[in-house]
Scaffold this motif. Structure first.
Motif, PDB file in Angstrom:
ATOM      1  N   MET A   7       1.980  20.107 -46.557  1.00 26.66           N
ATOM      2  CA  MET A   7       2.056  19.176 -47.683  1.00 26.66           C
ATOM      3  C   MET A   7       2.456  17.774 -47.225  1.00 26.66           C
ATOM      4  N   THR A   8       3.119  17.668 -46.058  1.00 29.72           N
ATOM      5  CA  THR A   8       3.558  16.348 -45.584  1.00 29.72           C
ATOM      6  C   THR A   8       2.379  15.469 -45.178  1.00 29.72           C
ATOM      7  N   LEU A   9       1.204  16.077 -44.936  1.00 30.51           N
ATOM      8  CA  LEU A   9       0.021  15.298 -44.553  1.00 30.51           C
ATOM      9  C   LEU A   9      -0.618  14.607 -45.753  1.00 30.51           C
ATOM     10  N   ILE A  10      -0.321  15.058 -46.942  1.00 26.39           N
ATOM     11  CA  ILE A  10      -0.983  14.547 -48.132  1.00 26.39           C
ATOM     12  C   ILE A  10      -0.383  13.203 -48.536  1.00 26.39           C
ATOM     13  N   SER A  11      -1.247  12.284 -48.931  1.00 23.69           N
ATOM     14  CA  SER A  11      -0.778  10.963 -49.356  1.00 23.69           C
ATOM     15  C   SER A  11       0.061  11.090 -50.633  1.00 23.69           C
ATOM     16  N   PRO A  12       0.963  10.138 -50.864  1.00 24.65           N
ATOM     17  CA  PRO A  12       1.775  10.186 -52.093  1.00 24.65           C
ATOM     18  C   PRO A  12       0.931  10.245 -53.361  1.00 24.65           C
ATOM     19  N   PHE A  19      -6.066  22.552 -48.905  1.00 24.59           N
ATOM     20  CA  PHE A  19      -7.350  21.853 -48.944  1.00 24.59           C
ATOM     21  C   PHE A  19      -7.164  20.353 -48.688  1.00 24.59           C
ATOM     22  N   LEU A  20      -6.203  19.747 -49.379  1.00 22.61           N
ATOM     23  CA  LEU A  20      -5.972  18.313 -49.217  1.00 22.61           C
ATOM     24  C   LEU A  20      -5.475  17.995 -47.809  1.00 22.61           C
ATOM     25  N   SER A  21      -4.657  18.857 -47.243  1.00 22.03           N
ATOM     26  CA  SER A  21      -4.185  18.651 -45.869  1.00 22.03           C
ATOM     27  C   SER A  21      -5.342  18.736 -44.881  1.00 22.03           C
ATOM     28  N   PHE A  22      -6.243  19.709 -45.108  1.00 20.80           N
ATOM     29  CA  PHE A  22      -7.404  19.828 -44.227  1.00 20.80           C
ATOM     30  C   PHE A  22      -8.242  18.560 -44.257  1.00 20.80           C
ATOM     31  N   MET A  23      -8.485  18.030 -45.468  1.00 20.62           N
ATOM     32  CA  MET A  23      -9.317  16.838 -45.578  1.00 20.62           C
ATOM     33  C   MET A  23      -8.683  15.641 -44.883  1.00 20.62           C
ATOM     34  N   THR A  24      -7.358  15.560 -44.884  1.00 19.08           N
ATOM     35  CA  THR A  24      -6.672  14.487 -44.173  1.00 19.08           C
ATOM     36  C   THR A  24      -6.939  14.584 -42.675  1.00 19.08           C
ATOM     37  N   LEU A  25      -6.781  15.787 -42.121  1.00 24.22           N
ATOM     38  CA  LEU A  25      -7.018  15.989 -40.694  1.00 24.22           C
ATOM     39  C   LEU A  25      -8.494  15.853 -40.345  1.00 24.22           C
ATOM     40  N   HIS A  26      -9.331  16.346 -41.256  1.00 26.33           N
ATOM     41  CA  HIS A  26     -10.783  16.324 -41.015  1.00 26.33           C
ATOM     42  C   HIS A  26     -11.311  14.893 -40.884  1.00 26.33           C
ATOM     43  N   HIS A  27     -10.779  13.999 -41.718  1.00 29.05           N
ATOM     44  CA  HIS A  27     -11.239  12.607 -41.693  1.00 29.05           C
ATOM     45  C   HIS A  27     -10.374  11.712 -40.816  1.00 29.05           C
ATOM     46  N   GLY A  28      -9.236  12.255 -40.380  1.00 28.19           N
ATOM     47  CA  GLY A  28      -8.434  11.507 -39.427  1.00 28.19           C
ATOM     48  C   GLY A  28      -7.568  10.412 -40.015  1.00 28.19           C
ATOM     49  N   TRP A  62     -14.455  22.787 -44.485  1.00 26.42           N
ATOM     50  CA  TRP A  62     -13.202  23.393 -44.955  1.00 26.42           C
ATOM     51  C   TRP A  62     -13.328  24.904 -45.070  1.00 26.42           C
ATOM     52  N   MET A  63     -14.429  25.370 -45.644  1.00 23.37           N
ATOM     53  CA  MET A  63     -14.626  26.807 -45.813  1.00 23.37           C
ATOM     54  C   MET A  63     -14.749  27.513 -44.470  1.00 23.37           C
ATOM     55  N   ALA A  64     -15.458  26.870 -43.523  1.00 19.67           N
ATOM     56  CA  ALA A  64     -15.618  27.474 -42.197  1.00 19.67           C
ATOM     57  C   ALA A  64     -14.277  27.568 -41.479  1.00 19.67           C
ATOM     58  N   GLN A  65     -13.487  26.501 -41.573  1.00 22.58           N
ATOM     59  CA  GLN A  65     -12.169  26.501 -40.937  1.00 22.58           C
ATOM     60  C   GLN A  65     -11.261  27.554 -41.567  1.00 22.58           C
ATOM     61  N   THR A  66     -11.337  27.682 -42.874  1.00 22.58           N
ATOM     62  CA  THR A  66     -10.492  28.655 -43.576  1.00 22.58           C
ATOM     63  C   THR A  66     -10.862  30.080 -43.194  1.00 22.58           C
ATOM     64  N   ARG A  67     -12.165  30.350 -43.119  1.00 20.66           N
ATOM     65  CA  ARG A  67     -12.607  31.690 -42.712  1.00 20.66           C
ATOM     66  C   ARG A  67     -12.225  31.967 -41.266  1.00 20.66           C
ATOM     67  N   ALA A  68     -12.350  30.947 -40.406  1.00 17.74           N
ATOM     68  CA  ALA A  68     -12.005  31.118 -38.994  1.00 17.74           C
ATOM     69  C   ALA A  68     -10.518  31.422 -38.814  1.00 17.74           C
ATOM     70  N   LEU A  75      -6.643   8.835 -53.392  1.00 18.38           N
ATOM     71  CA  LEU A  75      -7.500   9.375 -54.449  1.00 18.38           C
ATOM     72  C   LEU A  75      -8.941   8.904 -54.307  1.00 18.38           C
ATOM     73  N   GLY A  76      -9.127   7.683 -53.826  1.00 14.32           N
ATOM     74  CA  GLY A  76     -10.488   7.173 -53.640  1.00 14.32           C
ATOM     75  C   GLY A  76     -11.268   7.996 -52.634  1.00 14.32           C
ATOM     76  N   ALA A  77     -10.592   8.432 -51.575  1.00 10.45           N
ATOM     77  CA  ALA A  77     -11.261   9.234 -50.546  1.00 10.45           C
ATOM     78  C   ALA A  77     -11.679  10.597 -51.095  1.00 10.45           C
ATOM     79  N   LEU A  78     -10.892  11.125 -52.034  1.00 10.99           N
ATOM     80  CA  LEU A  78     -11.240  12.428 -52.608  1.00 10.99           C
ATOM     81  C   LEU A  78     -12.544  12.360 -53.388  1.00 10.99           C
ATOM     82  N   GLU A  79     -12.864  11.185 -53.939  1.00 11.66           N
ATOM     83  CA  GLU A  79     -14.109  11.024 -54.694  1.00 11.66           C
ATOM     84  C   GLU A  79     -15.327  11.076 -53.788  1.00 11.66           C
ATOM     85  N   ARG A  80     -15.120  10.834 -52.498  1.00 13.20           N
ATOM     86  CA  ARG A  80     -16.260  10.745 -51.563  1.00 13.20           C
ATOM     87  C   ARG A  80     -16.460  12.012 -50.740  1.00 13.20           C
ATOM     88  N   ILE A  81     -15.750  13.060 -51.074  1.00 13.39           N
ATOM     89  CA  ILE A  81     -15.917  14.308 -50.327  1.00 13.39           C
ATOM     90  C   ILE A  81     -17.333  14.843 -50.514  1.00 13.39           C
TER      91      ILE A  81
END
Length: 306
Positions: A1-6, A40-49, A68-74, A54-60
């Motif tokens: 959760m610490t990776l997620i933006s405020p 999920f939100l933490s993964f997207m932070t790491l995935h995009h670096g 994300w699904m592949a990483q979760t299954r792995a 909130l603006g970045a979430l609109e562009r997923i």
């Protein structure tokens, strides 16, 4: 959760607050939602670096969702659990898109992984009766044995969830002909109470050494506090070991048994849905598959082979 933006953390908390207050989600559901969407939100932070506002979430994109699904299954998550996580993420995105005014197409269009739905695992009728007869033997105290019998009789005789049985108050005793139960999502239902359940609770109340105030829990632990579900789970574990029943013979299996045995006796599916407090008939229809499966087992055992 610490990776997620405020901003994302605040949005997640606001959504969870809404699920709790407006949708009536249980605390266990809230915890699961927080973990699933937070991951999920933490993964997207790491995935995009970089930190995902909130603006970045609109562009997923769909590609991001597949990653994300592949990483979760792995990571060892099964198809059923991934489907649950995706459902939580989609629910969060619907809420977020409505407030932020964007189209969450990539997220909502993501297909859930296919998995074989597990059928409910009820006990046979003779096994359910044996459980009721054996539960009280697991305690050396008469009142505790009576308490355990009362709880499991409510699970099997009224189809209650264990949380619903343990949520009864002193004011509910003596049990009426019908109990008003508040189930999942705040859904209210009326449940007929069998004489066996009423008698079992009355015996427990008579033997209980603690005063049962109207607003206090009906079922008490040995020190007088509220009875916890894990204690009934432990009683069921010892009972099934004594009877040689499988690990699936849990307190919740008694609720499954209630529904399956009603259906076998000719009960109406809609009526059983109401008794169980299922929001959707499709959930109750799983018991028809159980009934059919048992019928085929009998057929295979008894039909003369050519």
């Amino acid at each position: 959760m610490t990776l997620i933006s405020p901003a994302c953390r605040d949005a997640l908390q606001n959504w969870l607050d809404g699920q709790r207050a407006l949708a009536g989600a249980s605390e266990n559901t809230i915890i699961a939602y927080r973990g699933d969407v937070g991951e999920f939100l933490s993964f997207m932070t790491l995935h995009h670096g970089n930190s995902q506002g909130l603006g970045a979430l609109e562009r997923i994109s769909i590609s991001d969702m597949r990653a994300w699904m592949a990483q979760t299954r792995a990571g060892g998550t099964g198809a059923r659990s991934l489907a649950r996580k995706l459902s939580a993420v989609k629910s969060f995105y619907r809420w977020l898109a409505e407030r932020a005014g964007f189209e969450p197409t990539a997220v909502l269009a993501t297909r859930s992984p296919k998995f074989q739905k597990k059928l409910p695992r009820p006990l046979a009728e003779d096994a359910a009766r044996a459980v009721l007869d054996t539960v009280e033997m697991q305690s050396t105290s008469n009142w505790v044995g009576a308490r355990d019998v009362a709880v499991v009789t409510l699970l099997y005789g009224c189809g209650l969830r264990i949380s619903e049985a343990l949520g009864l108050k002193g004011a509910d005793s003596p049990l009426p002909a019908s109990l008003r139960i508040i189930g999942k999502g705040g859904k209210e239902r009326m449940v007929p109470v069998l004489d066996a359940a009423r008698d079992a609770v009355a015996t427990y109340v008579r033997l209980c050494p603690y005063p049962l105030e109207a607003a206090a829990p009906l079922f008490r632990g040995v020190r007088g506090g509220p009875l916890h579900a894990r204690l009934i789970q432990g009683v069921m574990a010892r009972t099934r070991m004594q009877l040689g029943l499988p690990a699936t013979a849990t307190p919740h299996a008694l609720r499954h048994s209630f529904a399956t045995h009603l259906l076998s006796a000719g009960g109406d599916l809609r009526a059983i849905q109401e008794l169980l407090g299922h929001a959707s008939l499709s959930t109750t229809q799983a018991y028809t598959a159980v009934d059919t499966a048992r019928l085929m087992e009998v057929y295979d055992r008894t039909h003369p082979k050519a």
